[in-house]
Structure formats: structure tokens, C-alpha cells
Scaffold this motif. Structure first.
Motif, PDB file in Angstrom:
ATOM      1  N   PRO A 118       0.818  -1.227   0.000  1.00  0.00           N
ATOM      2  CA  PRO A 118       0.000   0.000   0.000  1.00  0.00           C
ATOM      3  C   PRO A 118       0.845   1.267   0.000  1.00  0.00           C
ATOM      4  N   ALA A 144      -4.205  -0.400  -2.501  1.00  0.00           N
ATOM      5  CA  ALA A 144      -4.527  -1.370  -1.445  1.00  0.00           C
ATOM      6  C   ALA A 144      -3.925  -2.713  -1.830  1.00  0.00           C
ATOM      7  N   ASN A 194      -1.038  -1.409   8.235  1.00  0.00           N
ATOM      8  CA  ASN A 194      -1.086   0.016   8.540  1.00  0.00           C
ATOM      9  C   ASN A 194      -0.800   0.228  10.020  1.00  0.00           C
ATOM     10  N   SER A 203      -8.848  -0.563   2.644  1.00  0.00           N
ATOM     11  CA  SER A 203      -9.038   0.441   1.603  1.00  0.00           C
ATOM     12  C   SER A 203      -9.730   1.647   2.211  1.00  0.00           C
ATOM     13  N   SER A 244       3.421   7.740   2.283  1.00  0.00           N
ATOM     14  CA  SER A 244       3.580   6.820   1.162  1.00  0.00           C
ATOM     15  C   SER A 244       4.362   7.496   0.036  1.00  0.00           C
TER      16      SER A 244
END
Length: 790
Positions: free
Chosen positions: A133, A179, A346, A370, A562
Motif C-alpha cells: 500500500p 490497497a 497500517n 481500503s 507513502s
């Protein structure tokens, strides 16, 4: 190109060292140049070989031939300024390139059975790259393994919905993982990759799309068109007045043309931007596009995500509250299984895995988290199907468990629901009926600098809107604890209108805290604010922030966020500190506000220079200045003061309409200075007792004093150092005008010995200064009335 042996069939091992070496030798590397700035040669050429340096260089060469050298001092100023510009840009280049290396995406590549992070340029053809992700896809390839893999290709296609990828599907560079996870094989690298050219262009150090720079270019283009007719007129005029004295005519022409060129304006703009980049670099802030500094100066609304911005990314499991007769221990066992089911967990799953040991259940299916679904899950065969996500999404509205979750969330805690479901979690029809098992309560640590940052924005009249995917009451509780005005009335984004854009703009403009916001809604909310004339900065760190970051006027990403967010943002906060943002905004305001200040000085000089050339040419009298006279005036009222003013503190928010605002002050000031100088010169020329040099000295006095009056207007509000700057200018001029010492009146060829001419020059200058003050007062009031309140 040498032959490459077939790629590996084992996804888990990747290429061997020998295979990598073979591909490097064959040139099958990801060799796209990712320049953060111009090369040294380009910097030197850009600063030396300019249109204006060429013009001034020719005029300097003329003075070198006809002499004296004092009249060519403007040429040495150009050489010094060009050198400063080269030095500052080289310094900024080194800073940007060092920071760009820190902030770039680092793909995880499998080689010889192990995984290592590499730079994008380290990837070779057929490399096996792990995907998780938020990972940016750096080369084109095919999917070798997929575990709920969803890829967002919006940056390439404009389509915002993630695309499900299966084994054998193609993935393109420039997209990112929304995802799930998996692995890809690199099939196209370097310049063959789909987004290679776009990536190379996007990483350049550039000044494009800058209202400030385009405004200055527009002004300079107009000046260029004026130079040719002005030069022709002044040459004709000087030959008519001085007869066949070619050197004197050429000196008059040079004196008239040199001050028309605001050469220092472009230089100081570059220096101010470069210094801004260096200052922000010292605060671990990467400016990926130079206009971002200018853009942030215009920002009046900051949209901030809660997680990673107001709160730290890390979490801690506070408690597990069992529901419906289930045992807490059973819930913790299931949580331990979920905690290790995701290969790229996460922050929430990391905290759960740390607190709940894994029972080593066998995973039969997974559904990665997601932002659109707001839940994740895993199936464990006979152990059942388990989901973990937002209670207000997984539970019926108004149920006792949902009410309890909302109550806990209102305390500023993150609450997730653990539930067992009847269907496989990866079933396209959904997980089926959900049996609530436990509420999972996580604690988030508020960033210590967040309250001060929000207070700064409030003082600077910048609206802050917290836009989060978390529960609205939880987000509101965190924002309220930080003193954010309006946080006591959070809005659930699921209640926002989806089709009525006007109504959405009303809701977003009026609200402060928004929860349960989907990625598509974040993007729509940014657009809604922009439709109301707002200049929006968006901060974020997760994949769900990418679309909004892309559409915002300024995208600000966290360094630990990210790779996708870092790729689309104009500014990256490498130390993840929200407290850096006020410094970025302040730097932008300092740069833009000060450039506008000094532009007033330079363009005032241009206006009075053009007026003098036309008036003197039309009247048919000798030009009232030697080139050295205008070098003295320009240095003391523009060049030296502008350098200090360009680097001074400035908190005024930048506004659009740069060219109009600058010309509103520069045009009347320049006209007053030019007319005053011509009037003085024509009056003193009627005095038979005054020598030619005394007549010119009176004109020099008038022009200098009025120009100093303009400097005093531009320098406001006054500070001690600004007063000292003006006094130093007056003292330097007095030295040049009155003393016989080295670099005094003889060097500058000034003579203040005729009292009458000097009084005329002084009297006209006083009138001119008063008129400049009146013009500034009128313009300031008009601008105040014309400035809308948001």
C-alpha cells in the motif's frame, strides 16, 4: 545490445547477482536522469547570457572605449550581480539534490532470495519488485503475485477508481498501490518506461507557472520594445545639442539607456527564491517545485489530515471491549491473527500486532484495507472470517454498539470494530452478516507542535480545515483539544451532498472538522473550496490523500508517508513536522512580499528613465546626467537597499495582480521623479552663473531625493534597520556630493558650489516627495477598498 538470459521463474528469489551484472553491462538499467536542478553549465549560461546582460554589456564596452572608467561602473555592478546569482543558484542546486535523494521513492527489490531497498536507478530489467500500500511503481512491469492488489492509475489516466490487478496484468510506472500487495517483474526500464519522460520533467528545478516570474517577464518585454525608439531619440538629441562631440553624445546615450533596464529585478527574484529554498532545506523541507514557495504565500486555506498531521502515525492499543457475550480473550486471539495476516500492515494493525500475539492461524483469504471500504479482513478456514474496520460503517446506524463506539470516539480515541462474518472476506458480494465481537480502542498521540501551528495560522488569517477518514466526533475531539475554532461541531462527510456542488461548497466553506471522508470526497472538497476563490494547501501522508494533494493549489506530503504522496506533492516535510508548515508559509510570504517591494523601486527607475529620455530628446537639451551619476543614484536608492529589503521578514499574504499593483505605485512615482528632474534642469539652465556640472548636480540632487522618498514609502512599515538603511544612503550621497576625499565629488564629477541651483533642486525634490506620499496614500486606500475579504 547483448543477449539477456531468460528472467527467473521463482518469484521468491528474484535475479541473481550474476544476472544483475549482466543487465547492467548491457545497459538494461533504469537510467532515467532525475535532475533536481539545472547543470552547472546551464546555470552559468542562464545567468551570463541574458538579453539584458547583452544590452548592458554593449553599453559597457562603449564606455570602455571612450572613457572615463567611472562612467562604466554600472558594468562592474552587472558582473558582481551575475556572480552572486550563479553562486546562489549553485548553492540551491546542491541543497535540492541532497534533499531529493532523501525524499525519493525506494522500491523493495528481491535478489538472491533476499529483499533490499534500492534507489529507482538501481532497478534493472526483470527485477522482482515487492508492492505494498502506497508504493509508487517506478518501472513498467507485469504482476507476478497479487494479494488483493489494487493500483491507482489516476496520475496517468485521470480515472480515480483503483484497478484490481491479477497475476499477468500490466502495471505502469507513475501509478501507485492503493490497497493490497504483491510483486511485479520489471519489463520496461529507463526511457522505455511509460512515465519516464513525465517523471524527468516533473523533477526539474524550474520557475514555470509563477505569476511573479511571468509578471516580471511581461514588464521586461515592454521595456525591451521601448529601448530601441528611446535609443534612437536620445542619440539624435545628443548629436543635435553637443554637435560633433561623438564621445559626449555616446555618454549621454549610455546614461539614458542603462537605468531603463531593471537588470537587478530578475537577479533579486532568483536570489530570493534560492535563499528561500536553502532556508527551508535547513528545516528538512524539500521544495520539489520552486513556484510552491510562491503558491504557499498566497494560501488562505489549509486542509489537514488528522493522522500524521495533528497526531503522530504511531498508535497504542488501549483496550479491547468485548461485545454481545463474547470473551475478551477470544477477541484478542482473533486480533493477533489479523495483525500478522497483512504483509504491509497500517499503523492500526501494527499496534494490534504488538499487543496481541499471533495464534498462527492459516490464512485462506484476505481483504486489504481500503480508504473507500474503511475495513480490512481475513478468512482463516475453520477459524472463521474476521473483519476489522470503522464501527459506523460495519454496524447498523443507531445500534447500541454503534452508539457506544461513537461515545468512545468522542473522547478523541480511535475505535475499530472486530467482527466475525458469514462470508469469505474477498467475496465480491461482500462479507455478509457481521456479528460484533469487540470494540478495539487505540490511542493516538497528539503532535506537541500541532497546537502552536494551528494558532499561527489563526493569527495569519489562514483557515484550517481538518479532513479525515476517521470518525467525525473523534476527529473533532482531537481538534478541539488543540484549540481549533469550530472543532466543536464536526461534520460527518457521509451527510454531505454528492451532486449539488454549490451546496457542497457552502458546507465545506462553513465547516471546520470533517470525518468519514472518502478519497473522492477529499478531492471534491478541495475543488469546492477552490470554486469559492480559495487558494488551498492540502497536507497528507497516506494513499487516500493523493488525489486531493494532486488537485490542491499546493500539495504538502509528510516524508514518512507513502511514496505516492511524496511523488505528487510540491513540498515534502522530510521530518514529518507539521510545525514546519508555518515556516514554509512565512518563507513564501517573505519572498513574494519583498520581491513586490523591490519591484516598485526598479520599475520606478525604469519609468523615470524612459520619461527622461523622451523629454530630453524632445526638448533638445544635453542629457542632464553622466552614466556615473545614475550609477550613484541607482546604487544608493535601489541596488543596495533592494538587496536587504528582498531578504527581510515579511508576513503579508501575497495576492494576485502583481503587475497592476506594482505599476500603480511605480508609474506615478517614476513620472513625479522624471518630471521633477526635468523641471529642475530646465530652471537651473537659465542661471548664467552656474557651470554645466553645477546644473547637472542640481538635477542629480532632485532625482536622488525623490528616489529616496520612494524608497522610504516602499520600506514601510519602518524598523530600526530600515531607518538605518535610509540614513546610510543619505550619508553616502552627502559624502559623494560634498567631500573632496577619494571617491568623493571629484570622482563622481559633482559640484554643489552654486547655492541657487542647489536650492532649486532641493525645493523641487521636496515638492516631489510630497506628491509621492500623496500618490501612495491614494493608491493604498484604493487597494484596501478593492481587496475582498474571504
Amino acid at each position: 545490445m547483448s543477449t539477456i538470459e531468460s528472467p527467473p521463474t521463482d518469484v521468491t528469489t528474484g535475479l541473481t547477482a550474476a544476472q544483475v551484472a549482466e543487465r547492467v553491462a548491457a545497459g538494461r538499467t533504469n537510467d532515467v536522469p532525475a535532475r533536481a536542478s539545472r547543470t552547472v553549465g546551464e546555470i552559468v549560461r542562464a545567468n551570463v547570457f541574458t538579453r539584458f546582460n547583452a544590452i548592458v554589456g554593449v553599453l559597457f564596452a562603449i564606455i570602455l572605449v571612450i572613457g572615463p572608467i567611472q562612467d562604466g561602473l554600472f558594468g562592474f555592478v552587472i558582473i558582481i550581480n551575475t556572480g552572486i546569482g550563479i553562486f546562489q543558484e549553485l548553492r540551491a542546486k546542491r541543497t535540492l539534490e541532497r534533499l531529493a535523494i532523501v525524499g525519493e521513492a525506494r522500491p523493495r527489490v528481491r535478489r538472491d532470495g533476499t529483499t533490499a531497498e534500492l534507489t529507482p536507478s538501481g532497478v534493472v530489467l526483470d527485477d522482482v519488485i515487492e508492492l505494498g500500500p502506497g508504493d509508487k511503481i517506478v518501472v513498467d512491469g507485469i504482476v507476478l503475485a497479487a494479494d488483493g492488489l489494487e493500483v491507482d492509475e489516476s496520475l496517468l489516466t485521470g480515472e480515480s477508481d483503483p484497478v484490481h490487478k491479477q497475476v499477468g496484468d500490466q502495471v505502469l510506472s507513475g501509478s501507485f498501490v492503493a490497497a493490497g500487495g504483491g510483486a511485479q517483474q520489471a519489463t520496461k526500464v529507463g526511457r522505455e518506461a511509460y512515465a519516464a519522460k513525465l517523471a524527468e520533467e516533473a523533477s526539474k528545478f524550474t520557475l514555470v507557472n509563477s505569476e511573479l516570474r511571468s509578471g516580471i517577464d511581461k514588464i521586461l518585454k515592454i521595456i525591451t520594445y521601448l529601448l530601441v525608439p528611446a535609443a534612437a531619440l536620445i542619440i539624435w538629441s545628443q548629436f543635435r545639442t553637443v554637435g560633433n562631440d561623438l564621445p559626449e553624445a555616446l555618454r549621454g546615450m549610455v546614461a539614458a539607456l542603462v537605468p531603463m533596464v531593471p537588470e537587478g529585478l530578475v537577479l533579486l527574484t532568483s536570489i530570493a527564491f534560492a535563499v528561500g529554498v536553502i532556508r527551508l532545506g535547513k528545516r528538512n523541507c524539500l521544495v520539489q517545485e520552486l513556484p510552491a514557495i510562491e503558491g504557499l504565500a498566497r494560501v488562505d486555506t489549509v486542509c489537514a489530515d488528522k493522522t500524521g498531521t495533528l497526531t503522530e502515525n504511531g498508535m497504542r492499543l488501549s483496550r479491547v471491549a468485548a461485545l454481545g457475550g463474547h470473551a475478551e480473550q477470544d477477541a484478542r486471539v482473533a486480533l493477533g491473527a489479523l495483525g500478522v495476516s497483512d504483509k504491509r500492515p497500517n499503523a492500526s494493525l501494527v499496534a494490534i500486532a504488538e499487543a496481541c500475539p499471533s495464534p498462527a492461524w492459516t490464512v485462506s483469504a484476505t481483504q486489504p484495507f481500503s480508504s473507500a471500504r474503511k475495513w480490512s479482513g481475513a478468512s482463516f478456514g475453520d477459524r472463521g472470517n474476521w473483519v476489522l474496520g470503522a464501527p459506523d460503517v460495519l454496524l447498523p446506524e443507531g445500534s447500541p454498539d454503534a452508539v457506544e463506539a461513537e461515545r468512545i470516539g468522542s473522547e478523541g480515541l480511535r475505535v475499530l470494530l472486530l467482527g466475525s462474518c458469514t462470508g469469505q472476506v474477498d467475496d465480491p458480494a461482500g462479507p455478509g452478516a457481521i456479528d460484533p465481537v469487540a470494540l478495539v480502542v487505540l490511542e493516538q498521540k497528539v503532535r506537541p507542535e500541532a497546537a502552536g501551528t494551528l494558532a499561527y495560522f489563526a493569527e495569519q488569517d489562514v483557515d484550517v480545515k481538518v479532513i479525515s477518514g476517521d470518525n467525525a466526533l473523534s476527529v473533532g475531539a482531537v481538534a478541539s483539544s488543540l484549540g481549533l475554532t469550530g472543532a466543536h461541531a464536526p461534520i460527518d462527510a457521509r451527510e454531505l451532498p454528492e451532486t449539488d456542488k454549490e451546496l457542497l461548497a457552502d458546507e465545506v466553506s462553513g465547516g471546520t472538522v470533517f470525518g468519514r471522508v472518502t478519497p473522492a470526497q477529499k478531492r471534491a472538497m478541495v475543488g469546492a473550496l477552490q470554486s469559492r476563490g480559495r487558494t488551498v494547501a492540502m497536507t497528507g501522508d497516506g494513499v487516500n490523500d493523493v488525489l486531493a494533494l494532486k488537485d490542491a493549489d499546493i500539495g504538502v506530503a509528510m516524508g514518512s508517508g507513502s511514496p505516492a504522496t511524496r511523488a505528487v506533492a510540491q513540498i515534502v516535510l522530510l521530518d514529518d513536522s507539521f510545525a514546519t508548515l508555518p515556516h514554509v508559509v512565512a518563507e513564501g510570504r517573505r519572498v513574494i512580499g519583498n520581491i513586490e517591494r523591490v519591484a516598485n523601486l526598479f520599475l520606478t527607475k525604469t519609468v523615470y528613465s524612459v520619461l527622461l529620455a523622451i523629454a530630453i530628446g524632445a526638448i533638445g537639451v544635453p542629457f542632464p546626467f553622466l552614466p556615473r551619476h545614475l550609477t550613484l543614484i541607482g546604487s544608493l536608492t535601489i541596488g543596495i537597499p533592494a538587496f536587504f529589503l528582498a531578504l527581510a521578514p515579511n508576513t503579508e499574504r501575497a495576492r494576485t495582480g502583481f503587475v497592476k499593483r506594482v505599476l500603480r505605485l511605480a508609474a506615478p512615482s517614476g513620472i513625479i521623479a522624471g518630471v521633477g528632474t526635468v523641471v529642475t534642469y530646465l530652471i537651473v539652465r537659465t542661471d548664467p552663473g552656474a557651470t554645466e556640472i553645477q546644473q547637472k548636480t542640481a538635477a542629480v540632487l532632485t532625482l536622488y531625493l525623490i528616489a529616496t522618498g520612494v524608497l522610504a514609502v516602499v520600506a514601510r512599515p519602518f524598523a530600526m534597520w530600515k531607518v538605518a538603511l535610509i540614513l546610510a544612503s543619505l550619508a553616502a550621497f552627502a559624502y559623494a556630493l560634498l567631500t573632496p576625499l577619494p571617491f568623493g565629488r571629484d570622482f563622481w564629477q559633482l559640484d554643489a558650489g552654486d547655492t541657487r541651483t542647489m536650492l532649486v533642486g532641493l525645493a523641487v525634490a521636496v515638492v516631489g516627495i510630497v506628491l509621492v506620499e500623496i500618490a501612495n496614500l491614494v493608491i493604498t486606500r484604493r487597494l484596501a477598498r478593492a481587496t475582498p475579504e474571504h
